[in-house]
Design a protein around this motif. Structure first.
Motif, PDB file in Angstrom:
ATOM      1  N   THR A  11     -18.074 100.542 -34.534  1.00 37.52           N
ATOM      2  CA  THR A  11     -17.285 101.599 -33.912  1.00 37.52           C
ATOM      3  C   THR A  11     -17.838 101.912 -32.533  1.00 37.52           C
ATOM      4  O   THR A  11     -18.793 101.277 -32.067  1.00 37.52           O
ATOM      5  N   GLU A  12     -17.269 102.897 -31.885  1.00 35.85           N
ATOM      6  CA  GLU A  12     -17.707 103.301 -30.554  1.00 35.85           C
ATOM      7  C   GLU A  12     -18.779 104.372 -30.659  1.00 35.85           C
ATOM      8  O   GLU A  12     -18.584 105.381 -31.346  1.00 35.85           O
ATOM      9  N   ALA A  13     -19.904 104.149 -30.014  1.00 35.93           N
ATOM     10  CA  ALA A  13     -20.971 105.152 -30.018  1.00 35.93           C
ATOM     11  C   ALA A  13     -20.448 106.459 -29.446  1.00 35.93           C
ATOM     12  O   ALA A  13     -19.838 106.489 -28.374  1.00 35.93           O
ATOM     13  N   GLY A  14     -20.657 107.545 -30.192  1.00 37.59           N
ATOM     14  CA  GLY A  14     -20.174 108.846 -29.757  1.00 37.59           C
ATOM     15  C   GLY A  14     -18.721 109.116 -30.080  1.00 37.59           C
ATOM     16  O   GLY A  14     -18.213 110.202 -29.799  1.00 37.59           O
ATOM     17  N   GLY A  15     -18.031 108.137 -30.703  1.00 40.52           N
ATOM     18  CA  GLY A  15     -16.632 108.311 -31.046  1.00 40.52           C
ATOM     19  C   GLY A  15     -16.450 109.056 -32.359  1.00 40.52           C
ATOM     20  O   GLY A  15     -17.420 109.437 -33.031  1.00 40.52           O
ATOM     21  N   ALA A  16     -15.192 109.227 -32.756  1.00 41.02           N
ATOM     22  CA  ALA A  16     -14.878 110.014 -33.949  1.00 41.02           C
ATOM     23  C   ALA A  16     -15.430 109.387 -35.221  1.00 41.02           C
ATOM     24  O   ALA A  16     -15.756 110.090 -36.176  1.00 41.02           O
ATOM     25  N   ALA A  17     -15.539 108.055 -35.249  1.00 41.15           N
ATOM     26  CA  ALA A  17     -15.999 107.368 -36.455  1.00 41.15           C
ATOM     27  C   ALA A  17     -17.487 107.077 -36.444  1.00 41.15           C
ATOM     28  O   ALA A  17     -17.985 106.333 -37.295  1.00 41.15           O
ATOM     29  N   ALA A  18     -18.217 107.652 -35.483  1.00 39.20           N
ATOM     30  CA  ALA A  18     -19.648 107.390 -35.345  1.00 39.20           C
ATOM     31  C   ALA A  18     -20.465 108.550 -35.897  1.00 39.20           C
ATOM     32  O   ALA A  18     -20.611 109.584 -35.244  1.00 39.20           O
ATOM     33  N   PRO A  19     -21.022 108.413 -37.111  1.00 39.32           N
ATOM     34  CA  PRO A  19     -21.874 109.473 -37.650  1.00 39.32           C
ATOM     35  C   PRO A  19     -23.241 109.446 -36.995  1.00 39.32           C
ATOM     36  O   PRO A  19     -23.657 108.426 -36.414  1.00 39.32           O
ATOM     37  N   ALA A  20     -23.950 110.534 -37.083  1.00 38.01           N
ATOM     38  CA  ALA A  20     -25.341 110.562 -36.634  1.00 38.01           C
ATOM     39  C   ALA A  20     -26.212 109.842 -37.659  1.00 38.01           C
ATOM     40  O   ALA A  20     -25.849 109.724 -38.835  1.00 38.01           O
ATOM     41  N   GLU A  21     -27.313 109.335 -37.208  1.00 38.39           N
ATOM     42  CA  GLU A  21     -28.273 108.691 -38.112  1.00 38.39           C
ATOM     43  C   GLU A  21     -28.645 109.674 -39.224  1.00 38.39           C
ATOM     44  O   GLU A  21     -29.019 110.822 -38.971  1.00 38.39           O
ATOM     45  N   GLY A  22     -28.499 109.230 -40.471  1.00 40.24           N
ATOM     46  CA  GLY A  22     -28.867 110.059 -41.611  1.00 40.24           C
ATOM     47  C   GLY A  22     -27.762 110.950 -42.141  1.00 40.24           C
ATOM     48  O   GLY A  22     -27.951 111.626 -43.157  1.00 40.24           O
TER      49      GLY A  22
END
Length: 224
Positions: free
Chosen positions: A142-153
């Motif tokens: 996915t795109e870093a910082g996008g809607a589908a990008a969760p934070a680590e953990g």
């Protein structure tokens, strides 16, 4: 009688929605929301999302929910229908059967399209992603910082299914777990060459996310 369903506190009339039809049937069966979620193979939080977003959100989850409520899928999604003149055959009832974890992974195959559920403010989000199975984990790009990008953990949910709505049958696999960002260049290069690795939605996709499973559940759905 349980009083945690929509409209229970006020005692007033209930709006005819998936959530209220679910609550009424759940009360008839004497089930708590936790018991119903367990029957349907989903978390209580995900049950709330399914009830809120209705039929265009997650047909597989709604089909599992109908089976857990022992009611026809169409009746849960659209409400009771007026009988046709002269009567009509009873609608088929969907039946659930659990899948062992190994069979869940077999059904997922090596790649495909699924949905991820992420916590967000003010409401959770559910988004389609194309995924790969890497060992006993699911990965997607996915795109870093996008809607589908969760934070680590971050905690998240993933679901994939194969459903025939007309016949009310199919299967569904739900994974809940933890997000991990894949940063190792060798691993990224290896994943990028796999079938199905190219994002189906196009655009810049510079982040690989691995879902480390905490729980893997699956259901088959048949009608009888």
């Amino acid at each position: 009688m349980h009083t945690d369903g929509p409209g229970a506190a006020s005692g007033g009339p209930r709006e005819d929605t998936v959530a209220t039809r679910c609550a009424v049937r759940r009360e008839q069966l004497g089930l708590t929301r936790e018991e119903l979620a367990g029957r349907a193979g989903m978390s209580v939080a995900y049950l709330g999302q399914v009830e809120s977003f209705s039929g265009d959100f997650d047909p597989a989850a709604l089909m599992r929910l109908a089976a857990a409520l022992e009611m026809p899928y169409d009746e849960l999604v659209e409400g009771p229908r007026e009988p046709a003149p002269g009567g009509q055959p009873a609608a088929p009832h969907p039946l659930l059967a659990q899948l062992p974890e190994g069979e869940c992974w077999r059904r997922l195959g090596t790649h495909g399209v699924g949905r991820i559920g992420l916590s967000a403010v003010p409401t959770p989000v559910v988004l389609p992603v194309n995924f790969l199975v890497d060992g006993r984990t699911v990965v997607y790009r996915t795109e870093a910082g996008g809607a589908a990008a969760p934070a680590e953990g971050d905690q998240l949910a993933f679901e994939a299914d194969h459903i025939d709505e007309r016949l009310s049958r199919g299967w569904s696999v739900l994974i809940t777990g933890t997000a991990e960002h894949i940063t190792d260049p060798g691993t990224v290069a290896s994943l990028s060459t796999q079938p199905g690795a190219q994002p189906w939605a196009g655009g810049k996709r510079d982040l690989w996310v691995r879902i480390r499973p905490g729980a893997v559940t699956g259901r088959t759905i048949e009608t009888r």
